[in-house]
Design an enzyme around this catalytic site. Structure first.
Site, mmCIF file in Angstrom:
data_model
loop_
_atom_site.group_PDB
_atom_site.id
_atom_site.type_symbol
_atom_site.label_atom_id
_atom_site.label_comp_id
_atom_site.label_asym_id
_atom_site.label_seq_id
_atom_site.Cartn_x
_atom_site.Cartn_y
_atom_site.Cartn_z
ATOM 1 N N SER A 135 -4.193 -2.981 -0.272
ATOM 2 C CA SER A 135 -4.797 -2.554 0.994
ATOM 3 C C SER A 135 -5.979 -1.642 0.689
ATOM 4 O O SER A 135 -6.016 -0.999 -0.367
ATOM 5 C CB SER A 135 -3.767 -1.771 1.821
ATOM 6 O OG SER A 135 -4.391 -1.142 2.919
ATOM 7 N N TYR A 145 2.881 4.678 1.750
ATOM 8 C CA TYR A 145 2.205 3.387 1.926
ATOM 9 C C TYR A 145 0.981 3.306 1.010
ATOM 10 O O TYR A 145 0.859 2.388 0.190
ATOM 11 C CB TYR A 145 1.797 3.164 3.391
ATOM 12 C CG TYR A 145 1.152 1.806 3.578
ATOM 13 C CD1 TYR A 145 1.942 0.659 3.674
ATOM 14 C CD2 TYR A 145 -0.228 1.651 3.617
ATOM 15 C CE1 TYR A 145 1.369 -0.605 3.806
ATOM 16 C CE2 TYR A 145 -0.814 0.395 3.752
ATOM 17 C CZ TYR A 145 -0.008 -0.720 3.850
ATOM 18 O OH TYR A 145 -0.573 -1.973 3.966
HETATM 19 N N1 NAP Z 1 -2.257 -6.105 8.720
HETATM 20 C C1 NAP Z 1 -3.013 -5.210 8.115
HETATM 21 O O1 NAP Z 1 -3.823 -4.516 8.752
HETATM 22 C C2 NAP Z 1 -2.911 -5.044 6.611
HETATM 23 C C3 NAP Z 1 -3.944 -4.331 5.975
HETATM 24 C C4 NAP Z 1 -3.895 -4.161 4.613
HETATM 25 C C5 NAP Z 1 -2.855 -4.686 3.882
HETATM 26 N N2 NAP Z 1 -1.849 -5.348 4.516
HETATM 27 C C6 NAP Z 1 -0.757 -5.874 3.684
HETATM 28 O O2 NAP Z 1 -0.705 -7.277 3.849
HETATM 29 C C7 NAP Z 1 0.630 -7.736 3.592
HETATM 30 C C8 NAP Z 1 1.069 -8.657 4.712
HETATM 31 O O3 NAP Z 1 1.073 -7.922 5.914
HETATM 32 P P1 NAP Z 1 0.817 -8.579 7.337
HETATM 33 O O4 NAP Z 1 -0.146 -7.707 8.036
HETATM 34 O O5 NAP Z 1 0.548 -10.016 7.219
HETATM 35 O O6 NAP Z 1 2.276 -8.306 7.985
HETATM 36 P P2 NAP Z 1 3.197 -9.143 9.003
HETATM 37 O O7 NAP Z 1 2.382 -9.964 9.931
HETATM 38 O O8 NAP Z 1 4.148 -8.139 9.572
HETATM 39 O O9 NAP Z 1 4.013 -10.144 8.029
HETATM 40 C C9 NAP Z 1 4.908 -9.632 7.073
HETATM 41 C C10 NAP Z 1 5.587 -10.768 6.335
HETATM 42 O O10 NAP Z 1 6.396 -10.204 5.280
HETATM 43 C C11 NAP Z 1 7.762 -10.628 5.436
HETATM 44 N N3 NAP Z 1 8.627 -9.527 4.962
HETATM 45 C C12 NAP Z 1 8.665 -8.256 5.401
HETATM 46 N N4 NAP Z 1 9.607 -7.554 4.749
HETATM 47 C C13 NAP Z 1 10.166 -8.401 3.847
HETATM 48 C C14 NAP Z 1 11.231 -8.283 2.901
HETATM 49 N N5 NAP Z 1 11.926 -7.156 2.755
HETATM 50 N N6 NAP Z 1 11.552 -9.360 2.160
HETATM 51 C C15 NAP Z 1 10.890 -10.538 2.308
HETATM 52 N N7 NAP Z 1 9.889 -10.712 3.200
HETATM 53 C C16 NAP Z 1 9.538 -9.658 3.969
HETATM 54 C C17 NAP Z 1 7.910 -10.941 6.935
HETATM 55 O O11 NAP Z 1 8.927 -11.906 7.235
HETATM 56 P P3 NAP Z 1 10.473 -11.479 7.553
HETATM 57 O O12 NAP Z 1 10.416 -10.358 8.540
HETATM 58 O O13 NAP Z 1 11.128 -12.736 8.055
HETATM 59 O O14 NAP Z 1 11.039 -11.059 6.218
HETATM 60 C C18 NAP Z 1 6.530 -11.573 7.213
HETATM 61 O O15 NAP Z 1 6.523 -12.916 6.783
HETATM 62 C C19 NAP Z 1 1.489 -6.471 3.432
HETATM 63 O O16 NAP Z 1 1.703 -6.235 2.057
HETATM 64 C C20 NAP Z 1 0.629 -5.371 4.041
HETATM 65 O O17 NAP Z 1 0.914 -4.112 3.468
HETATM 66 C C21 NAP Z 1 -1.856 -5.554 5.865
#
Ligand code: NAP
Length: 250
Positions: A135, A145
């Site tokens: 991130s 985080y």
């Molecule tokens: N969105 C942002 O603004 C942003 C910015 C920078 C970085 N990121 C990073 O990008 C990555 C993806 O985030 P996103 O924004 O796409 O989030 P999201 O839409 O909430 O999706 C999260 C995904 O991870 C899975 N997950 C969560 N906890 C898990 C666990 N314990 N075991 C296995 N699977 C798990 C969830 O499915 P289940 O709930 O079914 O397990 C879902 O498929 C993360 O690492 C986040 O830190 C996000």
């Protein structure tokens, strides 16, 4: 047909990786906790892109889940996307320590163990790549985080350096704010974040795949966030901490 394993493949950035890689002809192994949702995504991708899809329900915060994904990776894949992750609401002193530890397990231990499970086979074949989703927060201070994401960036850069000279790549991907389920799941109020700062998951993934092909080690999609990271890397830590705190108050 090349193969890819994506963690957190049912929503947000992971789902965008799944769409993009299916369109590129990868067979997919989709990992997340919710099995029903995994099966629905796998079916959608199979019908739309005609690729083979496999689901692996696993909680990466559990020993059992981690071991199952490690086993699958040792069978061999061409691309691993360590993407699963989540946010926690509020200052870290107010968050239960069990939640902080769960975050370290998913953001750090899982990334370490799954990378180590995938790399030996890739090195043997002298082909393959690992994308670790970190991130922009890695370059600022926002509790566990940002600390966990800073670890992901540093670890990925170290692994990439060790692999220098071969054809296996490791890249950290550092998105800014992306419209996904992330903030809602963590009950975060993001109404103060201006519209122009939001990225789409598909754009983030397209830029990540371009960077991976070019051998970039730390990919920061979008010019706006390249500038933010450049500032974060140049400013003294006490100043970035103050900036992080002021954003956190909004
Ligand atoms: N969105 C942002 O603004 C942003 C910015 C920078 C970085 N990121 C990073 O990008 C990555 C993806 O985030 P996103 O924004 O796409 O989030 P999201 O839409 O909430 O999706 C999260 C995904 O991870 C899975 N997950 C969560 N906890 C898990 C666990 N314990 N075991 C296995 N699977 C798990 C969830 O499915 P289940 O709930 O079914 O397990 C879902 O498929 C993360 O690492 C986040 O830190 C996000």
């Amino acid at each position: 047909m090349p193969s890819a394993l994506i963690t957190g493949a049912t929503a947000g950035i992971g789902a965008a990786f799944a769409r993009r890689l299916a369109a590129d002809g990868f067979s997919l192994v989709l990992v997340a906790r919710d099995e029903k949702r995994l099966l629905a995504r796998a079916e959608e991708l199979r019908l739309r892109y005609g690729v083979e899809t496999e689901v692996l329900p696993a909680d990466l915060a559990s020993e059992e889940g981690l071991a199952a994904v490690e086993r699958r990776l040792r069978e061999g894949v061409d691309l691993l996307v360590n993407n699963a992750g989540f946010g926690l609401r509020g200052p870290f002193l107010d968050v239960p320590v069990a939640d902080e530890l769960r975050m370290l397990k998913v953001h750090c231990e899982a990334v370490l163990r799954l990378t180590l499970a995938a790399l030996p086979g890739m090195r043997e074949r002298d082909r393959g790549a690992v994308v670790n989703v970190a991130s922009v927060a890695a370059f600022f201070t926002r509790g566990t985080y940002s600390a966990s994401k800073a670890w992901v960036v540093n670890f990925s850069e170290s692994a990439a350096t060790e692999l220098d000279g071969g054809r296996v790549r490791v890249m950290a991907l550092c998105p800014g704010f992306v419209r996904t389920e992330f903030h809602e799941r963590a009950s975060m109020n993001v109404s103060g974040i201006p519209g122009f700062l939001w990225l789409s998951a598909d754009d983030v993934v397209d830029e990540a795949m371009r960077d991976l092909a070019r051998g970039v080690r730390v990919s920061v999609p979008d010019l706006r966030y390249k500038a933010v990271v450049a500032v974060g890397r140049l400013l003294p830590l006490n100043l970035t901490s103050r900036i992080s705190r002021s954003i956190g108050r909004k």
